[in-house]
Design a protein around this motif. Structure first.
Motif, mmCIF file in Angstrom:
data_model
loop_
_atom_site.group_PDB
_atom_site.id
_atom_site.type_symbol
_atom_site.label_atom_id
_atom_site.label_comp_id
_atom_site.label_asym_id
_atom_site.label_seq_id
_atom_site.Cartn_x
_atom_site.Cartn_y
_atom_site.Cartn_z
ATOM 1 N N LEU A 147 0.803 -1.210 0.000
ATOM 2 C CA LEU A 147 0.000 0.000 0.000
ATOM 3 C C LEU A 147 0.840 1.266 0.000
ATOM 4 C CD1 LEU A 147 -2.786 -1.074 2.500
ATOM 5 C CD2 LEU A 147 -2.791 -1.201 0.019
ATOM 6 N N VAL A 161 2.998 4.397 -1.326
ATOM 7 C CA VAL A 161 2.835 5.269 -2.480
ATOM 8 C C VAL A 161 3.837 4.887 -3.557
ATOM 9 C CG1 VAL A 161 3.049 7.636 -3.298
ATOM 10 C CG2 VAL A 161 1.891 7.152 -1.136
ATOM 11 N N ALA A 208 -3.096 11.415 -7.556
ATOM 12 C CA ALA A 208 -3.286 10.101 -6.932
ATOM 13 C C ALA A 208 -2.203 9.739 -5.919
ATOM 14 C CB ALA A 208 -3.394 9.021 -8.014
ATOM 15 N N TRP A 214 -2.999 10.063 -2.299
ATOM 16 C CA TRP A 214 -4.022 9.182 -1.747
ATOM 17 C C TRP A 214 -3.371 7.977 -1.089
ATOM 18 C CZ3 TRP A 214 -5.904 4.498 -4.597
ATOM 19 C CH2 TRP A 214 -6.968 3.868 -3.943
ATOM 20 N N GLN A 215 -3.848 7.636 0.098
ATOM 21 C CA GLN A 215 -3.385 6.422 0.778
ATOM 22 C C GLN A 215 -4.482 5.375 0.667
ATOM 23 O OE1 GLN A 215 -1.004 4.897 2.279
ATOM 24 N NE2 GLN A 215 0.580 6.460 2.346
ATOM 25 N N PRO A 216 -4.288 4.347 -0.136
ATOM 26 C CA PRO A 216 -5.330 3.323 -0.203
ATOM 27 C C PRO A 216 -5.589 2.760 1.189
ATOM 28 C CG PRO A 216 -3.704 2.981 -1.927
ATOM 29 C CD PRO A 216 -3.152 4.049 -1.021
ATOM 30 N N TRP A 267 -6.647 -3.415 2.416
ATOM 31 C CA TRP A 267 -7.535 -3.292 1.253
ATOM 32 C C TRP A 267 -8.374 -4.556 1.180
ATOM 33 C CZ3 TRP A 267 -8.185 0.763 -2.068
ATOM 34 C CH2 TRP A 267 -8.965 0.518 -3.206
ATOM 35 N N ASN A 281 -0.710 4.329 -7.639
ATOM 36 C CA ASN A 281 -2.104 4.724 -7.446
ATOM 37 C C ASN A 281 -2.786 5.129 -8.746
ATOM 38 O OD1 ASN A 281 -1.798 4.250 -4.765
ATOM 39 N ND2 ASN A 281 -1.678 6.409 -4.156
ATOM 40 N N GLN A 282 -2.077 5.901 -9.576
ATOM 41 C CA GLN A 282 -2.716 6.383 -10.805
ATOM 42 C C GLN A 282 -3.004 5.253 -11.784
ATOM 43 O OE1 GLN A 282 0.357 7.243 -9.721
ATOM 44 N NE2 GLN A 282 1.753 7.760 -11.400
ATOM 45 N N ALA A 303 -3.925 1.127 -8.206
ATOM 46 C CA ALA A 303 -3.485 0.393 -7.027
ATOM 47 C C ALA A 303 -4.658 0.211 -6.074
ATOM 48 C CB ALA A 303 -2.362 1.150 -6.324
ATOM 49 N N LYS A 326 -10.258 0.085 -12.278
ATOM 50 C CA LYS A 326 -9.140 0.265 -11.344
ATOM 51 C C LYS A 326 -9.607 0.171 -9.891
ATOM 52 C CE LYS A 326 -6.457 3.340 -14.350
ATOM 53 N NZ LYS A 326 -7.350 3.924 -15.371
ATOM 54 N N SER A 327 -8.648 -0.068 -9.007
ATOM 55 C CA SER A 327 -8.847 0.000 -7.542
ATOM 56 C C SER A 327 -10.178 -0.623 -7.113
ATOM 57 C CB SER A 327 -8.761 1.457 -7.064
ATOM 58 O OG SER A 327 -7.548 2.034 -7.510
#
Lengths: 213, 315
Positions: free
Chosen positions: B41, B43, B88, B91-93, B97, B212-213, B216, B232-233
């Motif tokens: 997770l 970045v 993105a 952002w921290q997923p 997850w 992320n972009q 992820a 995505k995601s």
């Protein structure tokens, strides 16, 4: 203020400012910083500056009237020609650099089939007679009255340009909406001042001295 | 605009193909696949080992990594191509997850990323990726067939389609109003499409975890369909009876259909689909355009899914 507006240096400065977007683009090009899709980037960049210069040009008359500074009109032709210049670049990139438009039939097919290109082409074509008749000689030949009427075509360019932008974005209409608001404001000003002029002069004072265009 | 150069210093250099291939060979021979995602997770992308497989895009060149990480359609993070790679990374997923599998199933199930990664060995597959906007890239994805994950549940006889949903946090992402499309982003596949061995549940690319972009920590890649189908995601998977709504066809049904198979004969109102620009090859004055292939060149594997269907009607 009047001296500043009348100075040839100011005009030269405005001329140089108009070249800044192009210079920046060339600089990005040398930096290899035109994103992963250079054709798309350069197309959008020149398109953005075309509509910006159209809006700037349309600001001249309201500014002149609101500030009561007739000298501002000195910059109108140059700004309009910059809109035309960036519009030419925008069109040339589409025709020359994008190999999908490498034949006349391919270009024609796109113009006929895709409405955002149809209306974009209309916006460009409406600028063409304005650029040609932008000289003092043409104003004389046409008479000022007719020249002025012809140059109202710029309103068509502005409206068609906004529609072109609106139709080409996929879903996020925030930027075209912004330009639509600006153009509405600038054209709305003209409509309002035109209507006020038509009214019999009772109050007298608020009437603009020069007709809007 | 000048800031753009500084935004992604790590990707400003194109990895030479030779180095890239060598590293992959090294990873393929050296590891028995799962490289234990140390920082799934984070970045920054972490190294990710994967076995090389027979799936590859033939003689086509792999697109430089910096193109794939800087030119993205991920509307939650901005609608400009350069915006997701700027926005993105902040952002921290959410951690852990999780993916919820539900709908027409005997028993709904929630799996976290660690559990999912243990389901099957990771493989690298080099797929062509064709966007509806008439550009394409060739990407070495890392993942395993989506069917492995779907088989973790028992779906009922009613299940005909599978619906997918992207993570959405209105506080950190655009609103549907701003982006002009529905959020959470929705996608869907017919059950047989979702179970097709080409459909890849993807956790990495270029030997690393996804940024992320790029979707992820977990996304789909459906290589014979336009890119927007490769959601995505992913946080939710739902087995359903009826064809599920999808974000793009909700926004413009005439332009974006449910199937959205790559199809050069079906005109899109905005873009001709006959040709595509291969990104990363050629510059401003010599951009590379190639003919678009039916099913993006995967017809041999997937054409039979659509036998008897009128694909210009079921677009």
């Amino acid at each position: 203020m009047n001296r500043f507006l009348s100075s040839p240096w100011t005009k030269a400065g405005v001329f140089l400012l108009g070249l800044v977007p192009l210079a920046v683009l060339v600089w990005f090009g040398f930096q290899m910083d035109l994103t992963a899709n250079p054709i798309e980037y350069v197309t959008h960049y020149t398109g953005d500056w075309t509509i910006r210069f159209i809006c700037i040009t349309l600001c001249i008359t309201p500014l002149r009237m609101l500030l009561n500074r007739p000298q501002i009109t000195r910059f109108r032709r140059m700004l309009g020609l910059y809109a035309f210049f960036y519009g030419c670049l925008h069109l040339a990139i589409w025709v020359v650099l994008d190999p999908r438009q490498n034949t006349i039939p391919a270009i024609w097919e796109d113009i006929a089939k895709r409405r955002y290109i149809t209306v974009g082409m209309l916006a460009f074509l409406a600028m063409l007679p304005l650029a040609i008749t932008s000289t003092a000689g043409w104003v004389r030949r046409l008479t000022f009255k007719r020249w002025k009427r012809l140059h109202r075509l710029v309103y068509l360019t502005a409206i068609a340009g906004v529609i072109h932008y609106w139709w080409l974005v996929k879903s996020d209409i925030r930027k075209p909406l912004m330009y639509a608001a600006i153009v509405t404001l600038l054209l709305g000003y003209r409509v309002v001042s035109w209507m006020r002029k038509r009214k019999p002069v009772a109050e007298g004072t608020s009437q603009p001295t020069v007709s809007a265009r | 605009m000048l800031i753009r150069k500084a935004a992604n210093p790590g990707y400003s250099e194109v990895t030479p193909r030779e180095i890239y291939l060598n590293r992959r060979r090294f990873l393929a021979t050296g590891s028995a696949i799962l490289g234990g995602l140390a920082m799934p997770l984070a970045v920054r992308a972490a190294k990710l080992a994967a076995a090389k497989t027979a799936f590859n895009a033939g003689a086509e060149k792999v697109t430089p990594q910096n193109v794939v990480t800087s030119y993205n359609n991920f509307y939650e993070f901005g609608t400009g191509k350069d915006e997701p790679s700027k926005n993105a990374p902040k952002w921290q997923p959410i951690s852990p997850w999780t993916v919820r599998i539900e709908g027409e199933v005997a028993q709904p199930k929630t799996l976290d990323l660690d559990q999912i990664l243990k389901l099957a060995p990771l493989e690298e597959r080099i797929y062509r990726h064709r966007c509806v906007e008439a550009w394409s890239i060739v990407v070495p994805w890392i993942g395993f067939p989506l069917s492995v994950l779907l088989n973790q549940v028992k779906w009922t006889s009613k299940a005909k389609f599978v619906a997918f949903e992207t993570f959405y946090d209105p506080k950190q992402m655009l609103s549907p109003r701003q982006a002009g499309i529905q959020f959470p982003y929705l996608e869907g596949l017919r059950l047989d499409e979702a179970l097709h061995p080409l459909t890849l549940l993807t956790v990495g690319m270029y030997g690393e975890t996804l940024l992320n972009q790029n979707g992820a920590p977990l996304r789909l890649v459906v290589p014979w369909k336009y890119g927007f189908k490769s959601i995505k995601s992913v946080v939710r998977i739902r087995f359903v009876e009826e064809q599920p709504p999808t974000a793009w066809s909700l926004s413009w049904p005439a332009a974006y259909g449910f199937y959205s198979n790559v199809n050069p004969t079906r005109e899109h109102p905005r873009w001709s689909q006959k040709e595509e620009q291969r990104l990363g090859e050629g510059g401003l004055f010599n951009a590379k355009f190639i003919k678009t292939q039916m099913f993006n060149g995967y017809g041999e594997q997937v054409a039979k899914l659509y036998e008897g269907m009128n694909l210009s009607r079921s677009y």
